[in-house]
Design a protein around this motif. Structure first.
Motif, PDB file in Angstrom:
ATOM      1  N   LYS A 327       0.790  -1.326   0.041  1.00  0.00           N
ATOM      2  CA  LYS A 327      -0.100   0.122  -0.056  1.00  0.00           C
ATOM      3  C   LYS A 327       0.823   1.210  -0.072  1.00  0.00           C
ATOM      4  O   LYS A 327       2.091   1.217   0.508  1.00  0.00           O
ATOM      5  CB  LYS A 327      -1.059   0.042   1.210  1.00  0.00           C
ATOM      6  CG  LYS A 327      -1.898  -1.112   1.344  1.00  0.00           C
ATOM      7  CD  LYS A 327      -2.783  -1.069   2.751  1.00  0.00           C
ATOM      8  CE  LYS A 327      -3.541  -2.311   2.810  1.00  0.00           C
ATOM      9  NZ  LYS A 327      -4.581  -2.032   4.048  1.00  0.00           N
ATOM     10  N   ASP A 328       0.448   2.361  -0.385  1.00  0.00           N
ATOM     11  CA  ASP A 328       1.059   3.636  -0.611  1.00  0.00           C
ATOM     12  C   ASP A 328       0.839   4.349   0.728  1.00  0.00           C
ATOM     13  O   ASP A 328       0.030   3.924   1.559  1.00  0.00           O
ATOM     14  CB  ASP A 328       0.816   4.264  -1.853  1.00  0.00           C
ATOM     15  CG  ASP A 328      -0.662   4.718  -1.750  1.00  0.00           C
ATOM     16  OD1 ASP A 328      -1.383   4.600  -0.790  1.00  0.00           O
ATOM     17  OD2 ASP A 328      -1.175   5.242  -2.904  1.00  0.00           O
ATOM     18  N   TYR A 333      -4.263   0.329  -2.172  1.00  0.00           N
ATOM     19  CA  TYR A 333      -3.328  -0.955  -2.973  1.00  0.00           C
ATOM     20  C   TYR A 333      -2.318  -0.695  -4.199  1.00  0.00           C
ATOM     21  O   TYR A 333      -3.046   0.156  -4.853  1.00  0.00           O
ATOM     22  CB  TYR A 333      -4.340  -1.944  -3.141  1.00  0.00           C
ATOM     23  CG  TYR A 333      -4.577  -2.710  -1.872  1.00  0.00           C
ATOM     24  CD1 TYR A 333      -4.101  -3.840  -1.068  1.00  0.00           C
ATOM     25  CD2 TYR A 333      -6.001  -2.367  -1.341  1.00  0.00           C
ATOM     26  CE1 TYR A 333      -4.658  -4.257  -0.185  1.00  0.00           C
ATOM     27  CE2 TYR A 333      -6.413  -2.841  -0.148  1.00  0.00           C
ATOM     28  CZ  TYR A 333      -5.795  -3.967   0.598  1.00  0.00           C
ATOM     29  OH  TYR A 333      -6.159  -4.487   1.607  1.00  0.00           O
ATOM     30  N   GLN A 334      -1.283  -0.676  -4.119  1.00  0.00           N
ATOM     31  CA  GLN A 334      -0.220  -0.738  -5.147  1.00  0.00           C
ATOM     32  C   GLN A 334       0.097  -2.119  -5.764  1.00  0.00           C
ATOM     33  O   GLN A 334       0.489  -2.268  -6.721  1.00  0.00           O
ATOM     34  CB  GLN A 334       0.841  -0.051  -4.835  1.00  0.00           C
ATOM     35  CG  GLN A 334       0.706   1.248  -4.107  1.00  0.00           C
ATOM     36  CD  GLN A 334      -0.058   2.055  -5.119  1.00  0.00           C
ATOM     37  OE1 GLN A 334       0.377   2.336  -6.417  1.00  0.00           O
ATOM     38  NE2 GLN A 334      -1.101   2.792  -4.771  1.00  0.00           N
ATOM     39  N   TYR A 335      -0.135  -3.193  -4.957  1.00  0.00           N
ATOM     40  CA  TYR A 335       0.075  -4.543  -5.249  1.00  0.00           C
ATOM     41  C   TYR A 335      -0.770  -5.502  -4.634  1.00  0.00           C
ATOM     42  O   TYR A 335      -0.991  -5.362  -3.452  1.00  0.00           O
ATOM     43  CB  TYR A 335       1.674  -4.865  -5.184  1.00  0.00           C
ATOM     44  CG  TYR A 335       1.834  -6.418  -5.732  1.00  0.00           C
ATOM     45  CD1 TYR A 335       2.046  -6.805  -6.709  1.00  0.00           C
ATOM     46  CD2 TYR A 335       2.015  -7.480  -4.415  1.00  0.00           C
ATOM     47  CE1 TYR A 335       2.159  -8.237  -7.186  1.00  0.00           C
ATOM     48  CE2 TYR A 335       2.151  -8.694  -4.659  1.00  0.00           C
ATOM     49  CZ  TYR A 335       2.280  -9.145  -6.041  1.00  0.00           C
ATOM     50  OH  TYR A 335       2.320 -10.521  -6.200  1.00  0.00           O
ATOM     51  N   LEU A 352      -6.081  -2.355  -7.320  1.00  0.00           N
ATOM     52  CA  LEU A 352      -5.233  -1.568  -7.382  1.00  0.00           C
ATOM     53  C   LEU A 352      -5.815  -0.021  -7.343  1.00  0.00           C
ATOM     54  O   LEU A 352      -6.699   0.336  -7.905  1.00  0.00           O
ATOM     55  CB  LEU A 352      -4.261  -1.526  -8.523  1.00  0.00           C
ATOM     56  CG  LEU A 352      -3.851  -2.924  -8.902  1.00  0.00           C
ATOM     57  CD1 LEU A 352      -2.799  -2.916 -10.184  1.00  0.00           C
ATOM     58  CD2 LEU A 352      -2.736  -3.190  -7.356  1.00  0.00           C
ATOM     59  N   GLY A 353      -5.080   1.042  -6.540  1.00  0.00           N
ATOM     60  CA  GLY A 353      -5.535   2.062  -6.295  1.00  0.00           C
ATOM     61  C   GLY A 353      -6.837   2.301  -5.088  1.00  0.00           C
ATOM     62  O   GLY A 353      -7.256   3.393  -4.872  1.00  0.00           O
ATOM     63  N   ALA A 415       5.591   3.638   1.998  1.00  0.00           N
ATOM     64  CA  ALA A 415       4.768   2.482   1.488  1.00  0.00           C
ATOM     65  C   ALA A 415       4.743   1.491   2.845  1.00  0.00           C
ATOM     66  O   ALA A 415       5.387   1.520   3.718  1.00  0.00           O
ATOM     67  CB  ALA A 415       5.360   2.045   0.093  1.00  0.00           C
TER      68      ALA A 415
END
Length: 876
Positions: A327-328, A333-335, A352-353, A415
């Motif tokens: 997560k950023d 969620y980034q992955y 994602l996002g 992150a």
């Protein structure tokens, strides 16, 4: 012929020979022959997998599952024939139908196609890898190049082979015929590690000097299996026993589990493998990020190399049986790996996002966000148990999550990387075990164990407010009668409603518990400290409880049941050195309350121990008196208006060897409380009927009717009518000369059941009388439904008949009511000629009391003369 077929042929040949010998020599009686002919023969596969299943010294099934099966076989009358085989041979024999049951079989879809399983799991297990000293195994990656032993054809082998292949790990998988052989080979250095179930591993590892690793996998449920389409009755019987046992924490199931498995496992801790896996993932992710920065400068030269690296990383992360995500800083969620996509039920493009609010309900998302912020702000790794619900799903999930920040050392993260492993099933196991250990399965109240722990905690705390807390023991009155009359299901319904009323009476901070059967406890929290009226407050609360339990009837199906209880109270103070002393004091107070009568409460006092000791000694003497027949029957005359004796009442006396002649008032109450009233009552009835039969040969006494008092326990006994008729048949007494006296309080407890029994007795000519009339609870509506012959006016109304206008009116009303219902009316306690004359003026012409004669032995009764007789004639 295969070995298994030879075993079955041998057993059948032995059974045939035994039956033939029994028929030839007549050594077996008919009942025994029928029982053995009906016994179910069950062939059981046994392979060596201690402590779950193995052969005992006698060849019979042993171990956790073996002893469970032996107990069921004992209760069901099965004959177990053990068939010893290896795991693979046992499976083959089960599918071929050469054996009926095979313990210790893990369920799988593949096995379900050829085997049948019961519903309730017999045992919960999981697999674990054990190593010898000098071998380091912290994660699955450490199995590279190692020699690993698994049980041939086992679920461990089916799981590990594809898992290792998906990681690209080359390990030598070596087969073993049983776990004992697997551990022996590892201990001898022929292999580096072995994968076994933890039941065997934890027990056998010290013996082989092996060490457990943190590589735990594949939680499973174990069953007894049978061949497809065979033995459905065996499986249904197993289900029934397992379900009943697992609902009772004191059952044979948990005793057997404790014997073989030792203390329950500790709550799950964070395995070392998580740290190694986490470090691996973090390193790979950091390498990937570094590679992406380099690719900006050398895009053309590194494109192919980067794609290859990403594919390898994706393969690794997608092979992990845990949710892996990044997560950023805004917690988007980034992955997400394959496992997380499957859990959320959406493809990665829809993850994602987005933040957790898109996938979880508001409370769950808030808890996750709080932990994520803590990781990013502290810059430290955190391990937490997370639980909650997905949107649109009511199932509660529990995860063991490891989260670490991605950023520069000592700085807040930009992150977040996390690995969450679902432990929902393990958590449910722990919660179920806790529920079984600390809560009553019927009422869901805390049980005796939890109450004891709470009392131990109070004993350990500084007692700043002496005497401000109290323990109340609450026991229902005559609960056994309800169970005997209407069955245990009715008793369970009453207990549930009692639990609800007690809970409603409790204050915040109080604990309501069920200790067993019909006994409850209420541990009261602190009242105002140093209050002079503390005991008054406790007594007020206890009185409120008694009122709540007794004032409204309980609706049990179509039955309206009135219940009451006794309460024993002890105030917690420094004079009680232990929890056992607290419970003992409350028990003594409860004993005194029950002895005092229905709906009573008593506080503990030190002198109660002396009273209870004396009462216990008297109870011991009473039991001995019954055994040695130290009791006598006295008879008190019943006289009509012409001074003629038409009947007698049989009254019991105790001829004690030391105490002398003991009157009934000194021991009848104790007999009621201890349950001895039932055998004593049967003795009285049998002795009275014997006297009726004896008098039938004496013309002067043959006309006498003998009245016998019946206790509540006797009346509500399920076989009361059969007992009375059996005694009449045994003694040869004329039923028309027997009169049974019942009280109003006995009838109101179960009016319909009492009426049914009374009608059956009337059909055989037995007379029925309602004793102590006017002191109980009968309404006119009830009275007219009872098949009575006589009403007995209680002596409390006769005593002041000449001086109390109210008593005079009551007697007059009772006489009028009796005549209107075509019942004879007898007055008890007549002690003067004036009382007798007044009763005659009111229309009562049958009497009993000291004016006519005290209770006397049979010999004196035959010389009895009425004091008011006008002639010298007697009944002789």
């Amino acid at each position: 012929m295969s070995r298994l077929h030879r075993v079955r042929w041998y057993w059948r040949w032995c059974c045939g020979c035994a039956l033939l010998l029994a028929l030839l020599f007549g050594a077996m009686n008919t009942n025994t022959s029928q029982a053995q002919a009906a016994a179910r023969e069950v062939y059981v596969g046994i392979y060596n997998n201690p402590p779950k299943i193995m052969a005992g010294a006698n060849g019979q099934p042993s171990g956790i599952l073996g002893h469970l099966l032996q107990e069921i076989a004992l209760q069901e009358g099965w004959v177990l024939h053990p068939v010893h085989c290896t795991w693979e041979a046992c499976l083959a024999a089960l599918e071929a139908g050469d054996i009926d049951l095979l313990p210790d079989v893990a369920y799988s879809e593949q096995r379900a196609s050829t085997l049948d399983f019961h519903e309730t799991p017999a045992l919960h297990s999981w697999s674990q890898i054990y190593r010898r000293e000098g071998i380091e195994l912290h994660s699955m990656l450490d199995l590279q190049g190692k020699r690993l032993i698994v049980l041939n054809g086992s679920v461990q082998e089916q799981y590990l082979r594809p898992l290792l292949a998906s990681f690209g790990i080359t390990a030598q998988i070596m087969p073993a015929q049983n776990f004992e052989q697997a551990f022996a080979k590892v201990a001898a250095g022929e292999a580096d590690a072995a994968a076994v179930n933890y039941h065997f591993g934890d027990q056998a590892a010290p013996r082989f000097h092996l060490l457990p690793t943190s590589l735990i996998f594949q939680p499973s449920k174990l069953y007894y299996a049978s061949g497809k389409g065979r033995n459905s009755d065996l499986l249904a019987t197993l289900d029934s026993h397992l379900t009943n046992w697992q609902a009772n924490p004191n059952s044979f199931y948990f005793q057997n589990l404790k014997r073989w498995s030792g203390p329950p496992p500790a709550p799950p801790t964070v395995p070392i493998a998580f740290w190694w896996g986490l470090a691996t993932v973090a390193a790979l992710l950091l390498l990937a990020l570094a590679g992406m920065l380099l690719l900006r400068r050398e895009v053309a030269r590194q494109t192919h190399k980067l794609r290859t690296s990403e594919e390898k990383l994706s393969t690794i992360l997608n092979s992990i049986e845990a949710n892996v995500f990044i997560k950023d800083a805004q917690l988007r969620y980034q992955y997400a790996n394959r496992k997380l996509c499957e859990f959320l039920g959406v493809p990665i493009e829809q993850i994602l996002g987005k933040s957790d609010e898109a996938f979880f309900d508001a409370p769950t998302a808030a808890r996750i966000r709080e932990i994520d912020h803590l990781v990013l702000e502290s810059g430290q790794r955190l391990v937490r148990e997370e639980y909650g619900h997905r949107l649109g799903n009511t199932k509660k999930h529990t995860f063991l999550s490891v989260k670490l920040p991605l950023g520069l050392p000592g700085q807040a993260g930009y992150a977040l990387c996390g690995i969450s492993t679902e432990i929902t099933e393990q958590r449910q196991f722990i919660e179920e075990i806790h529920q079984l250990a600390f809560y009553d399965p019927l009422t869901h109240l805390p049980n005796r164990k939890q109450l004891m722990e709470r009392l131990h905690q109070l004993m350990a705390e500084p007692r700043t407010h002496q005497g401000s807390q109290a323990l109340l023991l609450i026991n229902l009155d005559n609960f056994k009668d309800l169970n005997d009359t209407h069955g245990h299901s009715a008793g369970d319904q009453l207990l549930l409603q009692v639990a609800q009323r007690l809970t409603a009476c409790a204050r915040p901070g109080d604990m309501v518990a069920r200790l067993g059967s019909d006994e409850f406890a209420l541990l009261m929290g602190e009242h105002k400290p140093n209050s002079a009226s503390t005991q008054h407050q406790i007594e007020y609360a206890a009185t409120h409880i008694l009122k709540a339990l007794s004032e409204m009837p309980y609706q049990i199906g179509a039955l309206e049941y009135l219940a009451s209880a006794g309460i024993g109270i002890t105030v917690l103070d420094s004079s009680q050195p232990s929890v056992e002393a607290i419970l003992k004091h409350a028990d003594l107070a409860l004993f005194q309350a029950k002895a005092q009568g229905r709906n009573s409460l008593r506080f503990f006092k030190p002198d109660m121990e002396v009273v209870v000791a004396a009462r216990a000694a008297l109870e011991t003497d009473l039991r001995e008196g019954l055994r040695q027949e130290q009791f006598l029957l006295y008879y008190q005359p019943q006289v009509d208006s012409k001074h003629q004796m038409f009947g007698v009442e049989a009254l019991v006396r105790w001829q004690h060897p030391q105490r002398g002649l003991v009157p009934p008032g000194s021991f009848i109450g104790l007999a009621e409380a201890s349950g001895l009233i039932e055998p004593l009552g049967l003795w009285i009835l049998r002795t009275a009927c014997t006297q009726i039969a004896h008098w039938s040969h004496n013309p002067a006494m043959a006309h006498l009717q003998v009245a016998v008092n019946i206790s509540a326990r006797q009346l509500h006994h399920a076989r009361f009518v059969e007992q009375v008729l059996a005694i009449l048949d045994e003694t040869g007494a004329n039923p028309e000369r027997l009169e049974l006296e019942l009280t109003e309080s006995q009838l109101v407890e179960d009016m319909e059941g009492a009426i049914t029994k009374m009608k059956k007795l009337k059909e055989h000519g037995i007379h029925l009388s309602l004793d102590d009339f006017g002191t109980g609870y009968s309404s006119l509506n009830h009275l007219k439904r009872l098949p009575l012959d006589q009403l007995k006016i209680d002596q409390s109304f006769v005593r002041d008949l000449l001086i109390d206008a109210n008593d005079l009116s009551i007697v007059k009303a009772i006489v009028g009511m009796g005549h209107s219902l075509h019942l004879s009316v007898l007055a008890e306690g007549v002690e003067t000629q004036e009382q007798r004359d007044m009763l005659e003026q009111l229309g009562c012409i049958f009497y009993q009391g000291y004016w006519f004669g005290r209770p006397m032995p049979v010999a004196q009764l035959q010389d009895w003369r009425s004091p008011g007789a006008v002639s010298t004639s007697s009944v002789d």
